[in-house]
Design a protein around this motif. Sequence first.
Motif, mmCIF file in Angstrom:
data_model
loop_
_atom_site.group_PDB
_atom_site.id
_atom_site.type_symbol
_atom_site.label_atom_id
_atom_site.label_comp_id
_atom_site.label_asym_id
_atom_site.label_seq_id
_atom_site.Cartn_x
_atom_site.Cartn_y
_atom_site.Cartn_z
ATOM 1 N N LEU A 65 -39.210 -61.407 -11.632
ATOM 2 C CA LEU A 65 -39.269 -60.131 -12.332
ATOM 3 C C LEU A 65 -38.126 -60.089 -13.343
ATOM 4 N N ALA A 66 -38.471 -59.898 -14.613
ATOM 5 C CA ALA A 66 -37.471 -59.904 -15.681
ATOM 6 C C ALA A 66 -37.660 -58.707 -16.586
ATOM 7 N N ILE A 67 -36.584 -58.315 -17.260
ATOM 8 C CA ILE A 67 -36.654 -57.231 -18.240
ATOM 9 C C ILE A 67 -35.667 -57.511 -19.359
ATOM 10 N N GLU A 68 -36.049 -57.175 -20.572
ATOM 11 C CA GLU A 68 -35.186 -57.337 -21.748
ATOM 12 C C GLU A 68 -35.268 -56.077 -22.597
ATOM 13 N N GLY A 69 -34.126 -55.656 -23.130
ATOM 14 C CA GLY A 69 -34.088 -54.567 -24.087
ATOM 15 C C GLY A 69 -33.739 -55.088 -25.467
ATOM 16 N N MET A 70 -34.360 -54.564 -26.485
ATOM 17 C CA MET A 70 -34.073 -54.948 -27.858
ATOM 18 C C MET A 70 -32.996 -54.039 -28.444
ATOM 19 N N VAL A 71 -32.022 -54.606 -29.151
ATOM 20 C CA VAL A 71 -30.969 -53.790 -29.740
ATOM 21 C C VAL A 71 -31.578 -52.841 -30.773
ATOM 22 N N GLN A 72 -30.985 -51.668 -30.896
ATOM 23 C CA GLN A 72 -31.586 -50.584 -31.665
ATOM 24 C C GLN A 72 -31.786 -50.941 -33.131
ATOM 25 N N ASP A 73 -30.810 -51.590 -33.752
ATOM 26 C CA ASP A 73 -30.965 -51.879 -35.181
ATOM 27 C C ASP A 73 -32.084 -52.887 -35.427
ATOM 28 N N PHE A 74 -32.340 -53.769 -34.470
ATOM 29 C CA PHE A 74 -33.448 -54.715 -34.583
ATOM 30 C C PHE A 74 -34.779 -53.970 -34.598
ATOM 31 N N VAL A 75 -34.950 -53.012 -33.708
ATOM 32 C CA VAL A 75 -36.185 -52.236 -33.650
ATOM 33 C C VAL A 75 -36.366 -51.425 -34.929
ATOM 34 N N GLU A 76 -35.278 -50.879 -35.449
ATOM 35 C CA GLU A 76 -35.354 -50.055 -36.655
ATOM 36 C C GLU A 76 -35.706 -50.894 -37.879
ATOM 37 N N GLN A 77 -35.129 -52.084 -37.987
ATOM 38 C CA GLN A 77 -35.267 -52.884 -39.200
ATOM 39 C C GLN A 77 -36.522 -53.763 -39.195
ATOM 40 N N GLN A 78 -36.900 -54.268 -38.035
ATOM 41 C CA GLN A 78 -38.041 -55.187 -37.954
ATOM 42 C C GLN A 78 -38.928 -54.802 -36.767
ATOM 43 N N PRO A 79 -39.598 -53.656 -36.833
ATOM 44 C CA PRO A 79 -40.316 -53.158 -35.650
ATOM 45 C C PRO A 79 -41.409 -54.103 -35.147
ATOM 46 N N TRP A 80 -42.184 -54.715 -36.046
ATOM 47 C CA TRP A 80 -43.242 -55.622 -35.587
ATOM 48 C C TRP A 80 -42.631 -56.832 -34.876
ATOM 49 N N PHE A 81 -41.632 -57.441 -35.489
ATOM 50 C CA PHE A 81 -41.032 -58.638 -34.895
ATOM 51 C C PHE A 81 -40.244 -58.294 -33.635
ATOM 52 N N ALA A 82 -39.675 -57.092 -33.592
ATOM 53 C CA ALA A 82 -38.994 -56.665 -32.369
ATOM 54 C C ALA A 82 -39.990 -56.566 -31.218
ATOM 55 N N GLY A 83 -41.169 -56.001 -31.488
ATOM 56 C CA GLY A 83 -42.195 -55.932 -30.461
ATOM 57 C C GLY A 83 -42.649 -57.309 -30.025
#
Length: 345
Positions: A65-83
């Motif tokens: 069982l694993a989990i990862e969070g994406m840093v906020q600026d990554f989600v803001e700047q590159q939402p498709w690639f962050a997903g």
Amino acid sequence: MSAILETTVLEQLADALRASRGFVHKRDIAAVLPQLGPSSFATAVPNGDDCAVLPDTDGQGHLLLAIEGMVQDFVEQQPWFAGYSAVMVNLSDIAAMGGRALAVVDALWAGSAEQGRAVLAGMRAASERYGVPLVGGHTNLRSASGQLAVAVLGRAQRLISSFAAQPGDRVLVAVDLRGQWQGEAPFWNASTTAPADRLRGDMALLPALAEAGLVDAGKDISMAGVLGTALMLLECSGVGATVDLARLPRPAGVPDWSVAGDAAAAQRLRWLNAFPSFGYVLSVRPAQADETIERFARRGIACADVGTVHRGSVLALQLGDARVPLWDLADQPFIAPAVEPRRVA
């Protein structure tokens, strides 16, 4: 390059790595682990590995069982690639421990419906390309900013663990160099344009190595880069290592260590800080090293023997005749105040 110049290069590089964002973020783990306290549920490996490991229901293997969070600026700047990356890195965590992923869930907070659609489209694309279903999650489209976490469930027959490196092991680094930089960030993308069948076959390579008894110690390369990842592996296993930088796999556009100048140094530092879509640091018994390297080569993945695991607590960098300590875990823990080495079956 003279030994004096090589030493200077290594000292400057070590300073830059210790101050890098990836190293700083990983050190946050040390502040969190003591607050968790001892678990009331016995797991096969302690905190500090890529996944939590639970007994499989049939008693013949392990659930991961694993989990990862994406840093906020990554989600803001590159939402498709962050997903896309949120799914991809979780699948890499499962593979890093010798497992095969079963299903993915997510928790998404988006600042708008448009941002949410882009993130979800990226997650769906990765799920389809790697052949692992996205089965549910939580969504909020009215958040003040974009934030994303993804979790994955997997299964392993035999484990690869961060707690299994031994003195005398060879340090192998495997990276898919068939990619390109993703914008200005240190993301090496060898996934989004690769054939889906190749991606699935490459992801199956790590569990195959574990099941063949070739690899039992390793970690996937994370945002701390190849050397920060090696440091986490060494800390969990209670050992040290020396890594020869000249032997590390690198893309054609990254200059070798004979090229002087600030521009060349910056390119090499970017590569050492890179978060690759497929990259692993492995600690392998010498008798299994050649076969392990060959199995990566058969799939077109660069894999090199870059150093030696030894007793002690220091990760040292080598270049020619020069050798400089990057980190001494006895003086300054990296991800945990104290982690006892532990072997796994």
